[in-house]
Design a protein around this motif. Structure first.
Motif, PDB file in Angstrom:
ATOM      1  N   UNK A   1       0.841  -1.200   0.000  1.00  0.00           N
ATOM      2  CA  UNK A   1       0.000   0.000   0.000  1.00  0.00           C
ATOM      3  C   UNK A   1       0.870   1.242   0.000  1.00  0.00           C
ATOM      4  N   UNK A   2       0.487   2.167  -0.806  1.00  0.00           N
ATOM      5  CA  UNK A   2       1.208   3.424  -0.992  1.00  0.00           C
ATOM      6  C   UNK A   2       1.377   4.178   0.332  1.00  0.00           C
TER       7      UNK A   2
ATOM      8  N   UNK B   1      10.543   7.026   1.476  1.00  0.00           N
ATOM      9  CA  UNK B   1       9.125   6.825   1.171  1.00  0.00           C
ATOM     10  C   UNK B   1       8.921   6.664  -0.326  1.00  0.00           C
ATOM     11  N   UNK B   2       9.650   7.466  -1.127  1.00  0.00           N
ATOM     12  CA  UNK B   2       9.530   7.361  -2.577  1.00  0.00           C
ATOM     13  C   UNK B   2      10.007   6.002  -3.064  1.00  0.00           C
ATOM     14  N   UNK B   3      11.089   5.517  -2.485  1.00  0.00           N
ATOM     15  CA  UNK B   3      11.594   4.196  -2.866  1.00  0.00           C
ATOM     16  C   UNK B   3      10.601   3.102  -2.468  1.00  0.00           C
ATOM     17  N   UNK B   4      10.001   3.271  -1.296  1.00  0.00           N
ATOM     18  CA  UNK B   4       8.986   2.318  -0.852  1.00  0.00           C
ATOM     19  C   UNK B   4       7.791   2.324  -1.787  1.00  0.00           C
TER      20      UNK B   4
ATOM     21  N   UNK C   1       7.700   3.181  -4.905  1.00  0.00           N
ATOM     22  CA  UNK C   1       8.053   2.588  -6.195  1.00  0.00           C
ATOM     23  C   UNK C   1       8.045   1.070  -6.096  1.00  0.00           C
ATOM     24  N   UNK C   2       8.534   0.544  -4.975  1.00  0.00           N
ATOM     25  CA  UNK C   2       8.506  -0.911  -4.777  1.00  0.00           C
ATOM     26  C   UNK C   2       7.071  -1.413  -4.663  1.00  0.00           C
ATOM     27  N   UNK C   3       6.236  -0.660  -3.950  1.00  0.00           N
ATOM     28  CA  UNK C   3       4.821  -1.026  -3.825  1.00  0.00           C
ATOM     29  C   UNK C   3       4.155  -1.032  -5.195  1.00  0.00           C
ATOM     30  N   UNK C   4       4.433  -0.008  -6.000  1.00  0.00           N
ATOM     31  CA  UNK C   4       3.829   0.080  -7.332  1.00  0.00           C
ATOM     32  C   UNK C   4       4.234  -1.110  -8.188  1.00  0.00           C
ATOM     33  N   UNK C   5       5.511  -1.440  -8.181  1.00  0.00           N
ATOM     34  CA  UNK C   5       5.988  -2.570  -8.989  1.00  0.00           C
ATOM     35  C   UNK C   5       5.310  -3.866  -8.547  1.00  0.00           C
ATOM     36  N   UNK C   6       5.181  -4.032  -7.240  1.00  0.00           N
ATOM     37  CA  UNK C   6       4.555  -5.250  -6.724  1.00  0.00           C
ATOM     38  C   UNK C   6       3.077  -5.307  -7.096  1.00  0.00           C
ATOM     39  N   UNK C   7       2.365  -4.183  -6.978  1.00  0.00           N
ATOM     40  CA  UNK C   7       0.945  -4.148  -7.314  1.00  0.00           C
ATOM     41  C   UNK C   7       0.705  -4.394  -8.806  1.00  0.00           C
ATOM     42  N   UNK C   8       1.542  -3.796  -9.633  1.00  0.00           N
ATOM     43  CA  UNK C   8       1.384  -4.005 -11.075  1.00  0.00           C
ATOM     44  C   UNK C   8       1.565  -5.467 -11.447  1.00  0.00           C
ATOM     45  N   UNK C   9       2.396  -6.142 -10.674  1.00  0.00           N
ATOM     46  CA  UNK C   9       2.648  -7.563 -10.956  1.00  0.00           C
ATOM     47  C   UNK C   9       1.558  -8.455 -10.371  1.00  0.00           C
ATOM     48  N   UNK C  10       1.282  -8.305  -9.094  1.00  0.00           N
ATOM     49  CA  UNK C  10       0.351  -9.226  -8.441  1.00  0.00           C
ATOM     50  C   UNK C  10      -1.107  -8.966  -8.844  1.00  0.00           C
ATOM     51  N   UNK C  11      -1.413  -7.737  -9.296  1.00  0.00           N
ATOM     52  CA  UNK C  11      -2.791  -7.414  -9.682  1.00  0.00           C
ATOM     53  C   UNK C  11      -2.897  -7.173 -11.194  1.00  0.00           C
TER      54      UNK C  11
END
Length: 852
Positions: free
Chosen positions: A34-35, A85-88, A90-100
């Motif tokens: 989560x962002x 926070x920005x790095x976090x 970006x990691x969240x976004x990459x994970x969401x784009x993959x898992x969802x």
């Protein structure tokens, strides 16, 4: 050392506690995918203990006494938390784009692009999305709502989508319901609404009584009521009638800058350009036109530039020709190009010496001279004094606003244009909650350059109309759009109303007024609220309805910090149109810079410029050719098996160019460019790409008085007209054709020609050196030369007294000419016989052909 260590331990303990809190936030967001919202980050930064603790520990020599956990916490105090926070995120976004991935591929009928999916995952408190034309912003809003519900961030009844008109709100609601259902997500309670409908509900909740919009607003934006009020005021109030007609006929198009020079007339006798007047003369400046029109509508007989009866020619002076002569009373009149400071423009070399010589000439020969100035006519009482000078000498003034102009091209401003000016001014004044006192203070502050009789005359008219408008609202017990939005914003800002929405999304944000901005700000003022504002500053075309682009460009100042994202891929236009449109619109430095990329495979056809003096015939011929292409298969059919063509006019009256009989295999419709916003078609045709009052861009310039009602007016030349043209270009799925008269070519067309990314009559444009690209069919390229002087027109063949020559299509504003034998080069070139080139003059009575 032990004492120093003990002294630092409270600070170390605070650092350990803060480090633990920050660590849990970053770890939990990564684990939950989560962002990290700005609100959480700001709260964490606000609670951070004093930084620099590591330096104090080292200075005390106690670093080795700290445990590894304590030392880590002390070091972390100085970390760049925003970067972490920005790095976090970006990691969240990459994970969401993959898992969802499946969610993003199916939530809309077409899979979301990565840009769209990223905008959905970016679940920050304030997200500003710049959406290129045709980039799928509605898909982002629908998907974000579904994402928020499916991730259990927000319950469906806590989601609000705001649109600017009923059709858009209905479409949003239908899309939400349909796509949620297809995805098996509960949409119960998700609300799509217009600002107006929602504002009424806010007031109803806060006061217990839902207000009623004025009945006349059910039928439009209030222009009809402004017209009715003005008609009644003109009928019963002679002073109002005179002021209205005087402003309409003289002041509404008068520039406020003394050195502004855009001639619209040509004097065949003097062979010089100038300004058309109602009396049929072509005068040399805006100021002289104001005087001449004042005289004409008052029935005063005058002679423009009559030779002085005494010989004045000598080695340094030609024969003197005063500006105006009144033969019935033997009176001479000079109008001086003087500003508020009593000085002429700096470029007017020798002007003041010329004034002294003219005054001395009258004194020498005993002739009577009266004087006016540009500043005196525009901002002072020079017209009143002129009338007194004339009547005191025996002339009678017969004011008749219905007196027909002798020059059919000297068209006065229509009443309808004045109604629109008043209503636009009203929309902004009311949206800003501005009073008489506030406007007066603005005139005494940064807008002092607008203070004076011109503005005072308009304000007197406006307040008279506004008072009657308010009286009628009170009589109906009703409110108008602006009052309702302001009242709703007041209720939200003061906390008297809160409908509990946590996720608010706003469509077409570039059209937000300041009242709408206040309403949105009130909705998200509490913690835990999320705003997504989607829009395109390049498509801000509704200033007449109160839209204020500064709300979008100053987003952070209005709503707070947050990510600004861009949807740069358009699913509508081919790349060639994207390149042409974005290059054109990006020249305004006040607008956001962003790329525009096409999802289509090939580059597509370039914008084509179709030259013809007969717009209707050109349109009919274009449609006939397109129809034949559809019939023989060279023009593919569109998405639903038909070929759609939208003819987009700058004005409603341009519908008259539509052919009565239209090809049966084409779906051809006419729209104004304003009404075409949000629409698209396979082919777009824009007729009327010419210069003139009703050209494109329109020379019905915005009255500078509007700046008084707008906090941050856009002063870039033709700013809103350029955005309107961009909207027209970007409605096309396949191709755009612009129809222009080669003798009156629009400066927008000339600008596109200069870019080299367009075709003319279906063929590439030949470059200035004659080395243009050859068309694939072997036909010669079209030779088009931009005027080297003004760069706003092209050279076209004209015919004068002594034969043909090249002249600028921007004539009479530009008088550049060249003989037919001078086929190339960029210099001024020799003048054509019978038409002398006119040296540049700055307007309002500046240096003239003769020193008079």
């Amino acid at each position: 050392m032990a004492v120093r260590h003990l002294a630092l331990m409270p600070s170390v303990a605070a650092a350990v506690g803060w480090h633990s809190t920050a660590g849990r936030l970053l770890e939990s967001t990564r684990a939950d995918q989560r962002w990290v919202p700005t609100e959480a980050l700001d709260s964490l930064l606000a609670s951070r203990p004093q930084q620099g603790l590591l330096d104090r520990v080292r200075a005390a020599g106690t670093e080795l006494l700290l445990t590894p956990l304590q030392l880590e916490a002390v070091v972390f105090l100085d970390a760049d938390l925003a970067r972490l926070a920005a790095e976090t995120n970006e990691a969240v976004t990459a994970a969401e784009l993959s898992t969802r991935r499946r969610f993003f591929a199916t939530i809309e009928k077409s899979p979301l692009s990565e840009e769209q999916a990223r905008a959905v995952v970016c679940f920050d408190n304030r997200v500003h999305v710049l959406a290129a034309a045709g980039s799928g912003k509605t898909s982002v809003m629908v998907a974000r709502a579904a994402y928020a519900v499916s991730r259990r961030y927000v319950r469906p009844e806590k989601i609000l989508l705001l649109a600017f008109n009923k059709a858009a709100a209905v479409e949003l609601q239908e899309r939400v319901d349909a796509r949620f259902a297809a995805a098996g997500i509960d949409s119960s309670g998700v609300r799509a609404s217009t600002f107006h409908s929602f504002g009424l509900d806010v007031i109803g909740q806060a006061t217990g009584t839902k207000p009623r919009l004025a009945s006349w607003l059910d039928r439009g934006d209030g222009l009809d009521m402004v017209e009715r009020i003005v008609d009644e005021l003109r009928d019963r109030n002679e002073q109002f009638r005179y002021g209205w007609d005087l402003y309409r006929l003289l002041y509404s198009r008068a520039p406020i800058n003394i050195d502004e020079h855009e001639p619209d007339g040509w004097d065949a006798d003097s062979k010089e350009n100038g300004y058309r007047t109602a009396g049929g003369d072509v005068v040399r400046s805006h100021g002289e036109r104001l005087v001449a029109d004042f005289l004409y509508y008052n029935g005063v007989r005058y002679v423009y530039e009559r030779p002085y009866p005494h010989r004045t020619g000598d080695a340094t002076h030609g024969q003197y020709r005063p500006d105006f002569y009144y033969p019935d009373i033997d009176l001479w009149h000079e109008h001086w190009a003087l500003g508020r400071d009593g000085k002429p423009p700096a470029a007017f070399t020798g002007y003041e010496q010329g004034m002294a010589w003219k005054r001395a000439t009258h004194a020498r020969y005993g002739t009577t001279l009266i004087e006016t100035t540009f500043a005196g006519v525009l901002w002072g009482d020079d017209l009143i004094r002129l009338a007194e000078n004339l009547t005191s000498r025996g002339l009678s003034l017969d004011w008749n606003p219905d007196r027909r102009p002798k020059d059919e091209w000297a068209k006065p401003v229509k009443h309808e244009e004045m109604y629109r000016l008043v209503r636009t001014f009203m929309s902004h004044v009311k949206s800003n909650s501005w009073t008489r006192e506030i406007l007066e203070n603005r005139l005494q502050g940064d807008l002092q350059h607008l203070a004076g009789s011109k503005t005072r005359m308009f304000l007197d008219l406006y307040w008279a109309v506004a008072a009657e408008w308010e009286r009628r609202l009170a009589a109906e017990g009703a409110v108008d759009f602006e009052d309702m939005l302001v009242a709703a914003a007041d209720q939200l800002e003061t906390g008297r109303a809160d409908l509990g929405y946590e996720l608010i999304m706003v469509d077409e944000f570039q059209d937000a007024s300041r009242a709408r901005a206040r309403l949105v700000r009130g909705l998200v003022s509490k913690p835990g609220r999320y705003l997504l504002a989607v829009g395109d500053d390049w498509q801000s075309i509704n200033r007449f309805a109160g839209a204020d682009l500064s709300v979008m460009t100053d987003f952070a100042a209005w709503f707070g910090r947050g990510p600004r994202l861009a949807l740069t891929t358009t699913f509508r236009c081919p790349q060639t149109i994207c390149d042409t449109a974005s290059a054109f619109i990006s020249k305004n430095p006040r607008q956001f810079t962003k790329p525009m990329r096409s999802a289509q495979a090939g580059p597509g056809a370039p914008v084509d410029i179709l030259r013809s003096p007969d717009t209707a015939a050109a349109l009919a011929g274009y449609l006939k050719g397109l129809s034949e292409g559809v019939a023989d298969g060279t023009v593919p059919r569109g998405r639903d098996g038909t070929v759609t063509v939208h003819v987009l006019g700058r004005y409603r009256h341009e519908a008259s160019v539509m052919p009565r009989l239209r090809p049966h295999n084409l779906d051809v419709t006419f729209h104004t460019v304003h009404s075409a916003k949000g629409l698209e078609a396979d082919y777009i045709v824009v007729p009327g790409m010419t210069t003139g009052t009703y050209g494109f861009p329109s020379t019905i310039t915005d009255d500078p008085v509007l700046h008084l009602a707008m906090p941050a007016p856009d002063t870039y030349d033709h700013a809103e007209e350029r955005r309107l043209f961009y909207v027209a270009l970007t409605r096309a799925r396949c191709a755009v054709t612009l129809i222009t008269d080669p003798q009156r070519m629009s400066p927008f067309v000339v600008e596109l020609l200069a870019s080299g990314n367009v075709t003319v009559d279906g063929r590439p444009v030949k470059t200035a050196d004659g080395q243009g690209r050859r068309p694939s069919d072997g036909r010669a390229a079209t030779a088009v030369q931009i005027c080297p002087r003004c760069e706003k027109g092209t050279l076209v063949e004209r015919h004068g007294r002594y034969g043909p020559f090249f002249g600028c299509s921007a004539f009479p504003a530009c008088t550049y000419t060249r003989s037919l034998s001078a086929r190339s080069g960029t210099g001024p070139g020799p003048a054509a016989p019978g038409l002398r080139p006119n040296r540049h003059r700055t307007g309002t009575g500046g240096p003239r052909r003769r020193l008079r």
